[in-house]
Write a protein that holds these residues in place. Sequence first.
Motif, PDB file in Angstrom:
ATOM      1  N   ASP A 146      15.397 -16.142  24.630  1.00 43.57           N
ATOM      2  CA  ASP A 146      16.608 -16.710  25.205  1.00 43.57           C
ATOM      3  C   ASP A 146      16.904 -15.967  26.510  1.00 43.57           C
ATOM      4  O   ASP A 146      17.196 -14.774  26.501  1.00 43.57           O
TER       5      ASP A 146
ATOM      6  N   SER B 268      17.191 -26.919  26.003  1.00 41.50           N
ATOM      7  CA  SER B 268      18.422 -27.661  26.284  1.00 41.50           C
ATOM      8  C   SER B 268      19.584 -26.960  25.576  1.00 41.50           C
ATOM      9  O   SER B 268      19.387 -26.131  24.685  1.00 41.50           O
ATOM     10  N   ASP B 269      20.797 -27.293  25.958  1.00 38.90           N
ATOM     11  CA  ASP B 269      21.968 -26.697  25.307  1.00 38.90           C
ATOM     12  C   ASP B 269      21.956 -27.004  23.809  1.00 38.90           C
ATOM     13  O   ASP B 269      22.287 -26.130  22.992  1.00 38.90           O
ATOM     14  N   ALA B 270      21.588 -28.218  23.453  1.00 38.37           N
ATOM     15  CA  ALA B 270      21.571 -28.597  22.040  1.00 38.37           C
ATOM     16  C   ALA B 270      20.514 -27.798  21.274  1.00 38.37           C
ATOM     17  O   ALA B 270      20.751 -27.353  20.142  1.00 38.37           O
ATOM     18  N   GLU B 271      19.336 -27.609  21.887  1.00 40.20           N
ATOM     19  CA  GLU B 271      18.281 -26.834  21.235  1.00 40.20           C
ATOM     20  C   GLU B 271      18.696 -25.375  21.066  1.00 40.20           C
ATOM     21  O   GLU B 271      18.497 -24.770  20.003  1.00 40.20           O
ATOM     22  N   ARG B 272      19.287 -24.814  22.105  1.00 42.04           N
ATOM     23  CA  ARG B 272      19.710 -23.416  22.029  1.00 42.04           C
ATOM     24  C   ARG B 272      20.792 -23.233  20.963  1.00 42.04           C
ATOM     25  O   ARG B 272      20.756 -22.281  20.167  1.00 42.04           O
ATOM     26  N   THR B 273      21.734 -24.153  20.903  1.00 42.23           N
ATOM     27  CA  THR B 273      22.799 -24.078  19.893  1.00 42.23           C
ATOM     28  C   THR B 273      22.212 -24.165  18.494  1.00 42.23           C
ATOM     29  O   THR B 273      22.606 -23.411  17.590  1.00 42.23           O
TER      30      THR B 273
ATOM     31  N   HIS C 134      20.331 -20.851  17.618  1.00 37.90           N
ATOM     32  CA  HIS C 134      21.254 -19.745  17.341  1.00 37.90           C
ATOM     33  C   HIS C 134      21.922 -19.915  15.973  1.00 37.90           C
ATOM     34  O   HIS C 134      22.320 -18.914  15.354  1.00 37.90           O
TER      35      HIS C 134
END
Length: 240
Positions: free
Chosen positions: A168, A197-202, A205
Motif C-alpha cells: 500500500d 482502486s479505492d474500492a480494492e484498497r478498502t 484493509h
Amino acid sequence: MHREKIRLFVDAPLGAGQSVDLTRDQAHYLFAVMRLGPGARVALFNGQAGEWTAEVAVAGKRGGRLAVLGQSAPQLDPPDLWLIFAPIKKARTDFIVEKAAEMGAARILPVQTAFTNAERIRQDRLQAHAVEAAEQCGGTFVPPVDALQRLDKLLDAWPEDRQIMFADEALSGARESLGAATGGKWAILIGPEGGFSDAERTRLHAMPRAHPVSLGPRILRADTAAVAALTLWQSTLGDW
C-alpha cells in the motif's frame, strides 16, 4: 553425488535405474546447442523427487533417452507462499514469474484488477519461464502459474487460513507491519502500475488476515515491487 551444471525439468518419475525419454526441444538443447553425446551427464528434476544425475544413453536429432544414476540433491520445497500480481508488459511479466520462481513462491496467480492494462496472458509461456528459472537457479520445485482471474473473484473465495500481505503506497514502516505476524500460509499481492482502486484498497484493509505494508519511500515499478515484497517476506517470515 556431484551436481551437474546442465539441468532439465522432466515430467517423469525419477529413481535409480529408470530411463527418461527426452522431448524434441530437450534433445535439441542437449545435443545441438550444448553438444552433448552418449555418456555425458546432466541433472534432472521433476518438482517432487529432488535432483538426480542422469547419463545420455541415446542421442538423436529429434529425441533421446537418459539413464538415471542416482540422487544428487534432496527435494527443497518453498514456503506456502502465493504471489498474486497484475500482469504488465510482456517482458516485465515474464520477469516477475522468473523471479518468483527463483525466490521461493509456491504458486503464481496473475489477476485482473480495476486498473490492470493486460486483458490476457499466455499461461503456457509463463509456466515455461517458471521452469527455465528453476533449471537455471538450481531449484527442485517449479511453482504452478494459474490462469488469469479477476481479483474480486479471488478474494470472494479467499481461504480463511491464509494471510495476505499487500503493498500500500500510502503506508510506511513495512517491517513493523509484519513484526507481529507469524508464518504459515501466506500470499503477497502486488497491484498494477496504476495502483489499487479505492474500492480494492478498502476491501483489502477490511480483510481480517490482511497485512498492508510499505515497500519504502519511493514509487516502484510493479516488477521491482514484486521482487522487493518477496525479499521482505522471505527475510522476515520465510526460509532465508
